[in-house]
Design an enzyme around this catalytic site. Sequence first.
Site, PDB file in Angstrom:
ATOM      1  N   HIS A   1       0.836  -1.355   0.010  1.00  0.00           N
ATOM      2  CA  HIS A   1       0.002  -0.024   0.034  1.00  0.00           C
ATOM      3  C   HIS A   1       0.795   1.250   0.018  1.00  0.00           C
ATOM      4  O   HIS A   1       0.251   2.255  -0.309  1.00  0.00           O
ATOM      5  CB  HIS A   1      -0.970   0.133   1.225  1.00  0.00           C
ATOM      6  CG  HIS A   1      -2.132  -1.158   1.114  1.00  0.00           C
ATOM      7  ND1 HIS A   1      -3.125  -0.671   0.860  1.00  0.00           N
ATOM      8  CD2 HIS A   1      -2.038  -2.488   1.212  1.00  0.00           C
ATOM      9  CE1 HIS A   1      -4.154  -1.905   0.864  1.00  0.00           C
ATOM     10  NE2 HIS A   1      -3.243  -2.890   0.975  1.00  0.00           N
TER      11      HIS A   1
ATOM     12  N   ASP B   1       3.428   9.188  -0.797  1.00  0.00           N
ATOM     13  CA  ASP B   1       2.346   8.441  -0.310  1.00  0.00           C
ATOM     14  C   ASP B   1       2.170   7.501  -1.492  1.00  0.00           C
ATOM     15  O   ASP B   1       2.138   7.789  -2.390  1.00  0.00           O
ATOM     16  CB  ASP B   1       1.070   9.518  -0.322  1.00  0.00           C
ATOM     17  CG  ASP B   1       0.131   9.521   0.824  1.00  0.00           C
ATOM     18  OD1 ASP B   1       0.108   8.172   1.224  1.00  0.00           O
ATOM     19  OD2 ASP B   1      -0.446  10.070   1.259  1.00  0.00           O
TER      20      ASP B   1
HETATM   21  P1  ADQ Z   1      -3.063   6.179   4.703  1.00  0.00           P
HETATM   22  O1  ADQ Z   1      -1.639   6.493   4.843  1.00  0.00           O
HETATM   23  O2  ADQ Z   1      -4.007   5.800   6.040  1.00  0.00           O
HETATM   24  O3  ADQ Z   1      -3.120   4.529   3.828  1.00  0.00           O
HETATM   25  P2  ADQ Z   1      -4.960   7.477   2.816  1.00  0.00           P
HETATM   26  O4  ADQ Z   1      -4.702   6.641   1.580  1.00  0.00           O
HETATM   27  O5  ADQ Z   1      -5.152   8.761   2.542  1.00  0.00           O
HETATM   28  O6  ADQ Z   1      -3.800   7.302   3.944  1.00  0.00           O
HETATM   29  O7  ADQ Z   1      -6.018   6.867   3.665  1.00  0.00           O
HETATM   30  C1  ADQ Z   1      -6.708   7.294   4.641  1.00  0.00           C
HETATM   31  C2  ADQ Z   1      -8.170   6.854   4.967  1.00  0.00           C
HETATM   32  O8  ADQ Z   1      -8.525   7.278   6.289  1.00  0.00           O
HETATM   33  C3  ADQ Z   1      -8.982   7.808   4.026  1.00  0.00           C
HETATM   34  O9  ADQ Z   1     -10.198   6.904   3.866  1.00  0.00           O
HETATM   35  C4  ADQ Z   1      -9.563   8.825   4.797  1.00  0.00           C
HETATM   36  O10 ADQ Z   1     -10.874   9.330   4.724  1.00  0.00           O
HETATM   37  C5  ADQ Z   1      -9.773   8.128   6.295  1.00  0.00           C
HETATM   38  N1  ADQ Z   1      -9.101   9.275   7.365  1.00  0.00           N
HETATM   39  C6  ADQ Z   1      -8.055   9.946   7.411  1.00  0.00           C
HETATM   40  N2  ADQ Z   1      -8.127  10.921   8.567  1.00  0.00           N
HETATM   41  C7  ADQ Z   1      -9.297  10.833   9.145  1.00  0.00           C
HETATM   42  C8  ADQ Z   1      -9.885  11.443  10.240  1.00  0.00           C
HETATM   43  N3  ADQ Z   1      -9.345  12.227  10.937  1.00  0.00           N
HETATM   44  N4  ADQ Z   1     -11.077  10.716  10.510  1.00  0.00           N
HETATM   45  C9  ADQ Z   1     -11.712   9.776  10.101  1.00  0.00           C
HETATM   46  N5  ADQ Z   1     -11.163   9.054   8.983  1.00  0.00           N
HETATM   47  C10 ADQ Z   1      -9.982   9.675   8.442  1.00  0.00           C
HETATM   48  C11 ADQ Z   1      -2.297   3.792   3.438  1.00  0.00           C
HETATM   49  C12 ADQ Z   1      -1.191   4.472   2.543  1.00  0.00           C
HETATM   50  C13 ADQ Z   1      -1.782   5.240   1.417  1.00  0.00           C
HETATM   51  C14 ADQ Z   1      -2.851   4.349   0.540  1.00  0.00           C
HETATM   52  C15 ADQ Z   1      -3.860   3.624   1.516  1.00  0.00           C
HETATM   53  C16 ADQ Z   1      -4.611   2.675   0.774  1.00  0.00           C
HETATM   54  O11 ADQ Z   1      -0.260   5.288   3.335  1.00  0.00           O
HETATM   55  O12 ADQ Z   1      -0.966   5.869   0.480  1.00  0.00           O
HETATM   56  O13 ADQ Z   1      -3.392   5.231  -0.289  1.00  0.00           O
HETATM   57  O14 ADQ Z   1      -3.133   2.981   2.450  1.00  0.00           O
HETATM   58  O15 ADQ Z   1      -3.892   1.739  -0.056  1.00  0.00           O
END
Ligand code: ADQ
Length: 465
Positions: free
Chosen positions: A158, A366
């Site tokens: 990921h 990311d």
């Molecule tokens: P993350 O680093 O966690 O994931 P991201 O892809 O942005 O980053 O996913 C975060 C998820 O958590 C999103 O669905 C978002 O809506 C939710 N989220 C974030 N902050 C929140 C909050 N304050 N309250 C509730 N929900 C919140 C890792 C990798 C990424 C990759 C994903 C999926 O680092 O690059 O995109 O996995 O593969």
Amino acid sequence: MSRLIVVSNRVATPTETKGSAGGLAVGVFGALKEKGGVWFGWSGDVVSETVANAGPTLEQDGNVTFATVGLTRKDYDQYYRGFSNATLWPVFHYRNDLACYERIEYAGYRRVNAWLAHRLMKLLKPDDDIWVHDYHLLPFAEALRAEGVTNRIGFFLHIPFPAPQILINIPPHEELVKSLCCYDLVGFQTTSDQTAFHDYITRHAHGKVDQDNRVEAFGRTLRTGVYRIGIFPDEIAEQAKRYESRQHVLELKQSLEGRKLIMSVDRLDYSKGLVERFRAFEHLLERSPEWRGNVTLVQIAPPTRSDVVTYQQIRQELEYEAGRINGKYSGLDYTPIRYLNQRYDRWKLMSLFRESQVGFVTPLHDGMNLVAKEYVAAQNPDDPGVLVLSTFAGAAAELTAALLVNPHDSAGVCEALQRALSMPLDERRSRHETNMDALRRNDLGVWRDSFLHDLQAVPASRSRT
Ligand code: ADQ
């Protein structure tokens, strides 16, 4: 039909798979429901050795079994907090300066992978397909192979896969890549991650990669592929619209008193570029006095991994920066940055995205960044906001109609913010349409189905060393 076994560090609860967690949990659960199977991993609990060895705890939901185990304090410290999050995470995000390496933690990482693989054994059937997720579990297939498992095993990373010059900073880099070669299919978020892996194979492992992404190295043959993780954009659009008039949105709107809103939502992590983002916003207030008092940045950032020192440091730094900038530009009735360390329900986040004129997503590195995709999907198509997105997010390859920025270039980010805040409606609509098309073409279902399709296409005999 073969069953699906999903293995990930954390397992979603059955309730989370019904939509509250959204994203990955829903996507993976969809595939599990279709084929029947098991979701196996850590429960999130730290437990005594007796309890850890008594597991896994099983919970049934239709044809899907949720199987979880607890970790002992020592396993948690070495496998999770140590090697996974203090060595692999920073290096894979190009932050060697923040990484530390301890042999004892690496040994714990491998030990826990072997222990988890052993715990899974009694739940496995010979023709199950196994799909392993993320950097915590790089040696998981190798551990299963050592137990005699010949099933097809796929792995999806990921987070970014770093360029070889970066990866070699981890002392056991070769063992880690050799472990990855025990999978039958290794999936990456972007072509540059895949290329970095191939570069390591050819330059450091003296292996071969052919035109069909067939890799031969360490006496094994595997395939690699690019599978960009997505979302279900129309479901998010519907959710954002349904909740747009709820109390929390109305309260926010009222408190803004007509000011424009820039929204950012991230886990509190140094890879997300939060400090650089605050400084770029400061740059905007400094350079364009007309925006002072007229624009607010809402940054939602719930703390994660707060027992890892580097995460404590980034939290302190952000608090300092938010305080400093607010001290400089606040008025009696105006606070430029609203910085909230909380998690929010998904539906609340989506409706807040819809209310904002700019989505500000500027990670330094990311894998994909689902927030960027969610922001686009949540917009009102008749009056959409503009996404300002880092080129270092995997999502930048698809969301080409966003305003793409280099998060290290504070002046450039500031210019993009100015442009986003004053973009005419026609241009906003056309950019939004282009980005929505990209999200629909490659939604979460496409990600999941194409990975599983390619895994099933691996000849069964190849599963053997
Ligand atoms: P993350 O680093 O966690 O994931 P991201 O892809 O942005 O980053 O996913 C975060 C998820 O958590 C999103 O669905 C978002 O809506 C939710 N989220 C974030 N902050 C929140 C909050 N304050 N309250 C509730 N929900 C919140 C890792 C990798 C990424 C990759 C994903 C999926 O680092 O690059 O995109 O996995 O593969």
